[in-house]
Design an enzyme around this catalytic site. Sequence first.
Site, PDB file in Angstrom:
ATOM      1  N   LYS A 270      31.370  40.404  38.005  1.00  0.00           N
ATOM      2  CA  LYS A 270      31.450  39.441  39.102  1.00  0.00           C
ATOM      3  C   LYS A 270      30.508  39.855  40.226  1.00  0.00           C
ATOM      4  O   LYS A 270      30.122  41.023  40.324  1.00  0.00           O
ATOM      5  CB  LYS A 270      32.894  39.404  39.646  1.00  0.00           C
ATOM      6  CG  LYS A 270      33.913  38.747  38.737  1.00  0.00           C
ATOM      7  CD  LYS A 270      35.292  38.757  39.398  1.00  0.00           C
ATOM      8  CE  LYS A 270      36.380  38.223  38.482  1.00  0.00           C
ATOM      9  NZ  LYS A 270      36.293  36.774  38.212  1.00  0.00           N
ATOM     10  N   ASP A 281      44.774  39.987  40.831  1.00  0.00           N
ATOM     11  CA  ASP A 281      44.778  39.437  39.483  1.00  0.00           C
ATOM     12  C   ASP A 281      46.002  39.863  38.653  1.00  0.00           C
ATOM     13  O   ASP A 281      46.084  39.572  37.464  1.00  0.00           O
ATOM     14  CB  ASP A 281      43.471  39.819  38.769  1.00  0.00           C
ATOM     15  CG  ASP A 281      42.992  38.740  37.808  1.00  0.00           C
ATOM     16  OD1 ASP A 281      43.445  37.591  37.927  1.00  0.00           O
ATOM     17  OD2 ASP A 281      42.167  39.063  36.934  1.00  0.00           O
ATOM     18  N   GLU A 342      39.132  37.600  30.643  1.00  0.00           N
ATOM     19  CA  GLU A 342      39.956  38.673  30.068  1.00  0.00           C
ATOM     20  C   GLU A 342      41.450  38.356  30.088  1.00  0.00           C
ATOM     21  O   GLU A 342      42.205  38.857  29.260  1.00  0.00           O
ATOM     22  CB  GLU A 342      39.702  39.984  30.840  1.00  0.00           C
ATOM     23  CG  GLU A 342      40.515  40.188  32.122  1.00  0.00           C
ATOM     24  CD  GLU A 342      40.222  39.175  33.234  1.00  0.00           C
ATOM     25  OE1 GLU A 342      39.170  38.512  33.156  1.00  0.00           O
ATOM     26  OE2 GLU A 342      41.043  39.026  34.153  1.00  0.00           O
ATOM     27  N   ARG A 344      43.117  35.660  29.335  1.00  0.00           N
ATOM     28  CA  ARG A 344      43.598  34.996  28.128  1.00  0.00           C
ATOM     29  C   ARG A 344      43.668  35.978  26.952  1.00  0.00           C
ATOM     30  O   ARG A 344      44.473  35.802  26.039  1.00  0.00           O
ATOM     31  CB  ARG A 344      42.736  33.772  27.818  1.00  0.00           C
ATOM     32  CG  ARG A 344      41.305  34.075  27.493  1.00  0.00           C
ATOM     33  CD  ARG A 344      40.405  32.843  27.631  1.00  0.00           C
ATOM     34  NE  ARG A 344      40.103  32.521  29.024  1.00  0.00           N
ATOM     35  CZ  ARG A 344      39.363  31.477  29.396  1.00  0.00           C
ATOM     36  NH1 ARG A 344      38.893  30.641  28.496  1.00  0.00           N
ATOM     37  NH2 ARG A 344      39.130  31.252  30.683  1.00  0.00           N
TER      38      ARG A 344
HETATM   39  N1  BES Z   1      40.914  36.410  37.473  1.00  0.00           N
HETATM   40  C1  BES Z   1      39.944  35.431  37.238  1.00  0.00           C
HETATM   41  C2  BES Z   1      40.319  34.047  37.757  1.00  0.00           C
HETATM   42  C3  BES Z   1      40.448  33.896  39.261  1.00  0.00           C
HETATM   43  C4  BES Z   1      39.394  33.391  39.991  1.00  0.00           C
HETATM   44  C5  BES Z   1      41.622  34.203  39.917  1.00  0.00           C
HETATM   45  C6  BES Z   1      39.517  33.229  41.359  1.00  0.00           C
HETATM   46  C7  BES Z   1      41.743  34.038  41.279  1.00  0.00           C
HETATM   47  C8  BES Z   1      40.693  33.542  42.002  1.00  0.00           C
HETATM   48  C9  BES Z   1      39.705  35.294  35.725  1.00  0.00           C
HETATM   49  O1  BES Z   1      39.871  36.457  34.989  1.00  0.00           O
HETATM   50  C10 BES Z   1      38.286  34.855  35.532  1.00  0.00           C
HETATM   51  O2  BES Z   1      37.422  35.599  35.871  1.00  0.00           O
HETATM   52  N2  BES Z   1      38.104  33.654  34.996  1.00  0.00           N
HETATM   53  C11 BES Z   1      36.811  33.122  34.741  1.00  0.00           C
HETATM   54  C12 BES Z   1      36.820  32.482  33.377  1.00  0.00           C
HETATM   55  C13 BES Z   1      35.458  32.083  32.871  1.00  0.00           C
HETATM   56  C14 BES Z   1      34.599  33.324  32.663  1.00  0.00           C
HETATM   57  C15 BES Z   1      35.599  31.343  31.576  1.00  0.00           C
HETATM   58  C16 BES Z   1      36.511  32.083  35.825  1.00  0.00           C
HETATM   59  O3  BES Z   1      37.423  31.367  36.242  1.00  0.00           O
HETATM   60  O4  BES Z   1      35.372  32.033  36.267  1.00  0.00           O
HETATM   61 ZN    ZN Z   2      41.140  37.837  35.748  1.00  0.00          ZN
HETATM   62 MN    MN Z   3      38.126  37.639  34.912  1.00  0.00          MN
END
Ligand code: BES
Ligand code: ZN
Ligand code: MN
Length: 491
Positions: A270, A281, A342, A344
């Site tokens: 990220k 998270d 991750e 899922r």
């Molecule tokens: N933990 C994040 C989702 C998240 C984003 C929670 C913002 C709280 C605030 C999750 O693990 C994630 O990174 N999801 C990705 C999925 C994508 C790579 C398919 C996302 O939402 O960008």
């Molecule tokens: Zn996450």
């Molecule tokens: Mn993630």
Amino acid sequence: MRLTLQSSPLAQVAADWLIVGLWEKETPRSSVAEFDAKLGGLLTKLREQGDVTGKAKELTPVYQCEGIVARRLLLVGLGSRDKADFTGLLSATAAAAKMLSAKPCQRVALSLPDALNAETALRACAHGFYQGCSTAGIRKNANERTPPEEVAFIVPAIDPSLQDSVRRAESEGRSANLARELVNTPPCDLYPESFAERAREIASKTGLELQILDEPQLLAERMNALLAVARGSDRPPRLVVLRHRRGGAGPTLALVGKGVTFDSGGLSLKTTEQMVDMKCDMAGAAAVLGAMQTIAELQLPVNVLGVMALVENMPSGKAMKLGDVLNARNGKTIEVLNTDAEGRLILADALSYAVDLKADHLVDLATLTGACLVALGLDVAGLMSNDDAWCQKVLTASQAVGERAWPLPMFPQYREMIKSDVADIRNTGGSRYAGAISAAKFLEEFVGTTPWAHLDIAGPAWAEHENATREAGGTGCFVRTLVELARTYGQ
Ligand code: BES
Ligand code: ZN
Ligand code: MN
């Protein structure tokens, strides 16, 4: 913070602060009218002068008041009576509590507003207190917020059902605070092992049965998808299982929580901006732990299983790679196309484990997708399910306790999004569209035919900005919904 009930005229209530709610565009009735008379018509005068309107969350402190026993008075606007609901009462009380808890005080009394039924109104106000008094500043040397020692609810009459309501609110409030605190704890202190130790403490206090699976046990249980996420981190993963058995031969409800104690994204790293709040998270696992604590304390007559999947998602020489194919616990193969998807992966194994533990109904909670924030905003959870009746049951529970969730569709066509060229499924939806749903479609592959509901709490779990009713940080969301769901389970 101790919650108590008291039945006496408002003018005679001893307290450092007495909180009295006022409705918008309505002259005070009954006990509040009597109270106004003791104050020499102060409330009427403030209204006539336009100083007090009763608008929702309006706060008017009165530091010197003649004719009453309480040292200070805090008038709080309740908004218009015909729009009164759980959330409104909670927010008004939270605003008052947030103001009062900025300075130390011992005893606060609150005149219970005459709205909804007394039991519900009491729980709404109590939760407002816990929310308004809680702080994200858990590592500050000087406390900036102190909850009062006692909060006394002033009610017309004390009866056993109100006493039950106090007991429930008190336990739920502490559990929501536990969830907030876990989310707010810095990731250097909260990691899979330390989270699991917290669960151990709670299990031994409440009598919940506990099992903590470590790496060799996770391997023996074939939780390869969970282990693949954990592999990039120096911190070993844990899977915590808590059991509450008070429902005899009745069905078992399983609550499954995503517990990524820090989500860096892994090799799909990220940006700083995306990563900065990623200690949040594990909010799903925190909600499960909080709910299990209250379900045990209230000795609810049901069978409930709490499953928390705990990992840290980090990049390293051992981290899983894009293109890797994982062999999940239920035998399905997963192509990893983004290591930041991750949640899922760990839930895949946790859900199929819960199914194998003979859960009859499943609910999972996860800060799963940014896409859910795009769809529903910051304050509403996405609700996705493979069973309409079960979905409705979860929705009803959330509505009863003033938490907001909204259904998103799970049409079979969405399954296309997670098709892989090399494996059974892949861990991303392949486009920016319907990202919350493609994640849910992925999870659906791991629950078999068991009725299952998925709450994507990426929005409501974390408050980015402070507002009148709470500080920024962990919100403790959906603890109440889970307790309500367990309370009504099987009915
Ligand atoms: N933990 C994040 C989702 C998240 C984003 C929670 C913002 C709280 C605030 C999750 O693990 C994630 O990174 N999801 C990705 C999925 C994508 C790579 C398919 C996302 O939402 O960008
Ligand atoms: Zn996450
Ligand atoms: Mn993630």
